[in-house]
Design a protein around this motif. Structure first.
Motif, PDB file in Angstrom:
ATOM      1  N   GLY A  58     103.263  11.777  26.985  1.00 49.20           N
ATOM      2  CA  GLY A  58     101.897  12.086  26.600  1.00 49.20           C
ATOM      3  C   GLY A  58     100.929  10.968  26.898  1.00 49.20           C
ATOM      4  N   VAL A  59     101.381   9.726  26.704  1.00 52.57           N
ATOM      5  CA  VAL A  59     100.529   8.569  26.999  1.00 52.57           C
ATOM      6  C   VAL A  59     100.181   8.528  28.480  1.00 52.57           C
ATOM      7  N   ALA A  60     101.176   8.711  29.323  1.00 51.03           N
ATOM      8  CA  ALA A  60     100.938   8.690  30.767  1.00 51.03           C
ATOM      9  C   ALA A  60     100.057   9.858  31.200  1.00 51.03           C
ATOM     10  N   LEU A  61     100.293  11.035  30.626  1.00 49.81           N
ATOM     11  CA  LEU A  61      99.493  12.212  30.988  1.00 49.81           C
ATOM     12  C   LEU A  61      98.034  12.024  30.578  1.00 49.81           C
ATOM     13  N   ALA A  62      97.807  11.429  29.424  1.00 48.03           N
ATOM     14  CA  ALA A  62      96.436  11.155  28.978  1.00 48.03           C
ATOM     15  C   ALA A  62      95.726  10.238  29.970  1.00 48.03           C
ATOM     16  N   THR A  63      96.434   9.252  30.479  1.00 49.37           N
ATOM     17  CA  THR A  63      95.846   8.327  31.449  1.00 49.37           C
ATOM     18  C   THR A  63      95.491   9.052  32.749  1.00 49.37           C
ATOM     19  N   VAL A  64      96.390   9.909  33.222  1.00 47.09           N
ATOM     20  CA  VAL A  64      96.140  10.649  34.470  1.00 47.09           C
ATOM     21  C   VAL A  64      94.904  11.544  34.330  1.00 47.09           C
ATOM     22  N   LEU A  65      94.787  12.261  33.225  1.00 45.48           N
ATOM     23  CA  LEU A  65      93.637  13.144  33.014  1.00 45.48           C
ATOM     24  C   LEU A  65      92.335  12.357  32.894  1.00 45.48           C
ATOM     25  N   SER A  66      92.423  11.185  32.301  1.00 45.03           N
ATOM     26  CA  SER A  66      91.237  10.333  32.177  1.00 45.03           C
ATOM     27  C   SER A  66      90.783   9.829  33.540  1.00 45.03           C
ATOM     28  N   GLN A  67      91.738   9.472  34.374  1.00 41.67           N
ATOM     29  CA  GLN A  67      91.398   9.029  35.724  1.00 41.67           C
ATOM     30  C   GLN A  67      90.822  10.165  36.557  1.00 41.67           C
ATOM     31  N   LEU A  68      91.284  11.374  36.319  1.00 40.99           N
ATOM     32  CA  LEU A  68      90.721  12.544  37.001  1.00 40.99           C
ATOM     33  C   LEU A  68      89.240  12.703  36.658  1.00 40.99           C
ATOM     34  N   ALA A  69      88.899  12.532  35.386  1.00 40.83           N
ATOM     35  CA  ALA A  69      87.506  12.656  34.965  1.00 40.83           C
ATOM     36  C   ALA A  69      86.632  11.602  35.646  1.00 40.83           C
ATOM     37  N   SER A  70      87.105  10.359  35.700  1.00 39.00           N
ATOM     38  CA  SER A  70      86.352   9.293  36.365  1.00 39.00           C
ATOM     39  C   SER A  70      86.197   9.579  37.855  1.00 39.00           C
ATOM     40  N   CYS A  71      87.247  10.096  38.467  1.00 33.01           N
ATOM     41  CA  CYS A  71      87.221  10.414  39.892  1.00 33.01           C
ATOM     42  C   CYS A  71      86.172  11.477  40.202  1.00 33.01           C
ATOM     43  N   ILE A  72      86.111  12.509  39.373  1.00 33.05           N
ATOM     44  CA  ILE A  72      85.121  13.568  39.576  1.00 33.05           C
ATOM     45  C   ILE A  72      83.706  13.012  39.464  1.00 33.05           C
ATOM     46  N   TYR A  73      83.494  12.124  38.490  1.00 30.13           N
ATOM     47  CA  TYR A  73      82.165  11.522  38.303  1.00 30.13           C
ATOM     48  C   TYR A  73      81.759  10.715  39.540  1.00 30.13           C
ATOM     49  N   VAL A  74      82.664   9.876  40.036  1.00 30.69           N
ATOM     50  CA  VAL A  74      82.357   9.007  41.177  1.00 30.69           C
ATOM     51  C   VAL A  74      82.056   9.831  42.425  1.00 30.69           C
ATOM     52  N   LEU A  75      82.876  10.839  42.701  1.00 27.50           N
ATOM     53  CA  LEU A  75      82.654  11.670  43.882  1.00 27.50           C
ATOM     54  C   LEU A  75      81.347  12.447  43.772  1.00 27.50           C
ATOM     55  N   THR A  76      81.065  12.965  42.588  1.00 31.06           N
ATOM     56  CA  THR A  76      79.809  13.700  42.382  1.00 31.06           C
ATOM     57  C   THR A  76      78.603  12.800  42.632  1.00 31.06           C
ATOM     58  N   PHE A  77      78.691  11.551  42.165  1.00 32.96           N
ATOM     59  CA  PHE A  77      77.575  10.620  42.346  1.00 32.96           C
ATOM     60  C   PHE A  77      77.371  10.289  43.823  1.00 32.96           C
ATOM     61  N   LEU A  78      78.447   9.944  44.516  1.00 33.21           N
ATOM     62  CA  LEU A  78      78.323   9.527  45.918  1.00 33.21           C
ATOM     63  C   LEU A  78      77.974  10.685  46.850  1.00 33.21           C
ATOM     64  N   LEU A  79      78.257  11.906  46.428  1.00 33.00           N
ATOM     65  CA  LEU A  79      77.889  13.075  47.230  1.00 33.00           C
ATOM     66  C   LEU A  79      76.491  13.599  46.881  1.00 33.00           C
ATOM     67  N   GLY A  80      75.901  13.038  45.804  1.00 32.09           N
ATOM     68  CA  GLY A  80      74.599  13.488  45.331  1.00 32.09           C
ATOM     69  C   GLY A  80      73.429  12.806  46.018  1.00 32.09           C
ATOM     70  N   ARG A  81      72.259  12.910  45.393  1.00 34.11           N
ATOM     71  CA  ARG A  81      71.025  12.449  46.030  1.00 34.11           C
ATOM     72  C   ARG A  81      70.630  11.025  45.645  1.00 34.11           C
ATOM     73  N   ARG A  82      71.200  10.455  44.614  1.00 34.78           N
ATOM     74  CA  ARG A  82      70.732   9.158  44.135  1.00 34.78           C
ATOM     75  C   ARG A  82      71.039   7.993  45.075  1.00 34.78           C
ATOM     76  N   PRO A  83      72.248   7.885  45.651  1.00 33.67           N
ATOM     77  CA  PRO A  83      72.537   6.723  46.514  1.00 33.67           C
ATOM     78  C   PRO A  83      71.692   6.743  47.789  1.00 33.67           C
ATOM     79  N   SER A  84      71.325   5.569  48.246  1.00 31.43           N
ATOM     80  CA  SER A  84      70.602   5.497  49.524  1.00 31.43           C
ATOM     81  C   SER A  84      71.530   5.807  50.685  1.00 31.43           C
TER      82      SER A  84
END
Length: 456
Positions: free
Chosen positions: A196-222
């Motif tokens: 469960g500890v390892a699975l919690a870490t994997v799911l948390s990293q998935l959330a961060s990954c989605i955020y980063v990709l959404t930001f870099l694919l969005g309009r804010r970065p130059s």
């Protein structure tokens, strides 16, 4: 769109503060991934102490896998920032694209190479027959999320180096907060234990990954993430520049792995697992020191890179002086906390009196020379920021060499606990060599860069 920070024009002290603080906090929060995991594991009924030793063996190996994110992220971000400083946005975009491709490749290749050998590898690195089942379970589940881990950490560097330090911090906080919420749910409600500890870490990293990709694919970065052509030239330059920080992080974790193995061997059947558990707690505290410290020195690299590319050498010098003060100030605070709050920190992991005594003493030993270590981090990262791997790599390697010599020598003359003195010995001699080299080397590098710009 207006950036959070203007790397070429904002006042240096303000600029360093605006980038250093979010980068430091982001790395501090990211430490919670491993620390919160270990706290909850240590309090699992009956098997907590043994499980903590098993996951403690995994800690350095997991970070070693994660160092591939820094190979690409810290290798690509300075090149990206230098090209931005030169006004070459199209080239910067190609660097970002090829960094993404490299991260995807390592996300697949690294687990495929490691998984077949995980059991003998963990035994070699300090696991015992008692702790191996916990180590193997945690490690196997964690590796399933390698893609999310490498993309979130590696691409986050390209958010920070475009001036969006706050967005970079939020991506890390999102993952850490989710991890803190999921850990007790999986351990104590669903009774999944180490899995469960390892699975919690994997799911948390998935959330961060989605955020980063959404930001870099969005309009804010130059400069946004696109899926353009593969450039072997850019990939080669990213890997060449990133090899130094990758090696630094990788060898740092090999040092921890070696410490676990030495403690297991020196402690023997009676004390081996106890000393490895102690090392897991000590390593957790050292992560609280080194990860935020790396956030300060690594996050602010973009200031040096951008202004080096633009030929603003006075801003490079001024920024580096300011960053050194931040690093030394932070390590001074952590030195005080190691002595004043060390027992409270240890109590988060265990209530065992013997283990607590060993861990508190070891924390105080390992932090004796962390203020010089703060200088080491900034000066080595400063060389990396301006593309001078020929300085950064040998300086880092020298500190590691001192550590390994001390690590394997001390147990022959002193009790097993003396192994912890390898840290302060290397944290004194390494920075001394770095300061001397930087005094002469940085001046030479800036002079040559100025001559090259004048010749254009």
């Amino acid at each position: 769109m207006r950036k959070e920070n203007d790397l070429g024009n904002d006042e240096i002290g303000q600029l360093v503060r605006h980038i250093a603080v979010p980068s430091m906090l982001a790395q501090f929060v990211s430490v919670l991934y491993s620390i919160v995991d270990r706290i909850y594991i240590g309090h699992i009924p009956v098997e907590g102490t043994v499980a903590l030793a098993g996951v403690g063996v995994c800690g350095p190996v997991v970070t070693l896998v994660g160092s591939f994110a820094f190979l690409v992220g810290i290798g690509g971000a300075p090149l990206f920032s230098i090209r931005m400083g030169e006004g070459r946005r199209e080239t910067a975009g190609s660097i970002l694209t090829n960094a993404f491709y490299l991260l995807c490749f390592f996300s697949v290749a690294v687990p495929l190479v490691i998984l077949p050998f995980r059991a003998p590898m963990l035994l070699l690195f300090g696991a015992s027959k008692t702790t191996l089942p916990y180590a193997e379970t945690y490690f196997t589940v964690y590796l399933s999320g390698t893609l999310f881990s490498l993309l979130s950490v590696g691409l986050n560097q390209f958010i920070i180096c475009q001036g969006f330090a706050g967005a970079g911090m939020r991506s890390v906080i999102l993952g850490a907060a989710l991890n803190i919420l999921l850990d007790p749910l999986f351990i104590f409600v669903f009774h999944m234990g180490v899995t469960g500890v390892a699975l919690a870490t994997v799911l948390s990293q998935l959330a961060s990954c989605i955020y980063v990709l959404t930001f870099l694919l969005g309009r804010r970065p130059s400069v946004r993430l696109t899926f353009g052509a593969i450039s072997w030239r850019h990939m080669g330059r990213i890997l060449a520049l990133g090899f130094s920080p990758f090696l630094i992080i990788a060898v740092d974790n090999i040092m921890l792995i070696a410490m676990n193995a030495v403690l297991q061997r020196s402690g023997g059947v009676g004390q081996g697992d106890l000393l490895v558990t102690c090392a897991a707690i000590v390593q957790s505290f050292m992560l609280v020191v080194t990860m935020p410290l790396g956030g300060i020195s690594g996050g602010t690299q973009t200031i040096l890179s951008y202004n080096f590319g633009a030929g603003n050498f006075d801003r490079v010098r001024s920024a580096q002086r300011c960053i050194v003060l931040w690093c030394v100030g932070f390590t001074a605070i952590m030195l005080a906390l190691s002595w004043l709050a060390g027992p409270l920190f240890v109590r988060l992991f265990t209530l065992d009196a013997n283990l607590s005594r060993l861990a508190v003493r070891a924390i105080r030993i390992c932090t004796l020379a962390i203020m010089p270590l703060g200088v080491q981090y900034e000066l080595v990262d400063g060389f990396t920021a301006i593309g001078q791997v020929q300085y950064a790599l040998p300086l880092s390697a020298f500190r590691k060499l001192v550590y390994f010599v001390s690590l394997f020598t001390l147990p022959y003359f002193f009790p097993a606990e003396a192994v912890f003195f390898a840290e302060p010995i290397s944290d004194l001699l390494g920075p001394l060599a770095t300061i001397i080299t930087h005094h002469f080397g940085m001046r030479r590098v800036l002079r040559r860069r100025g001559q090259a710009l004048q010749a254009k």
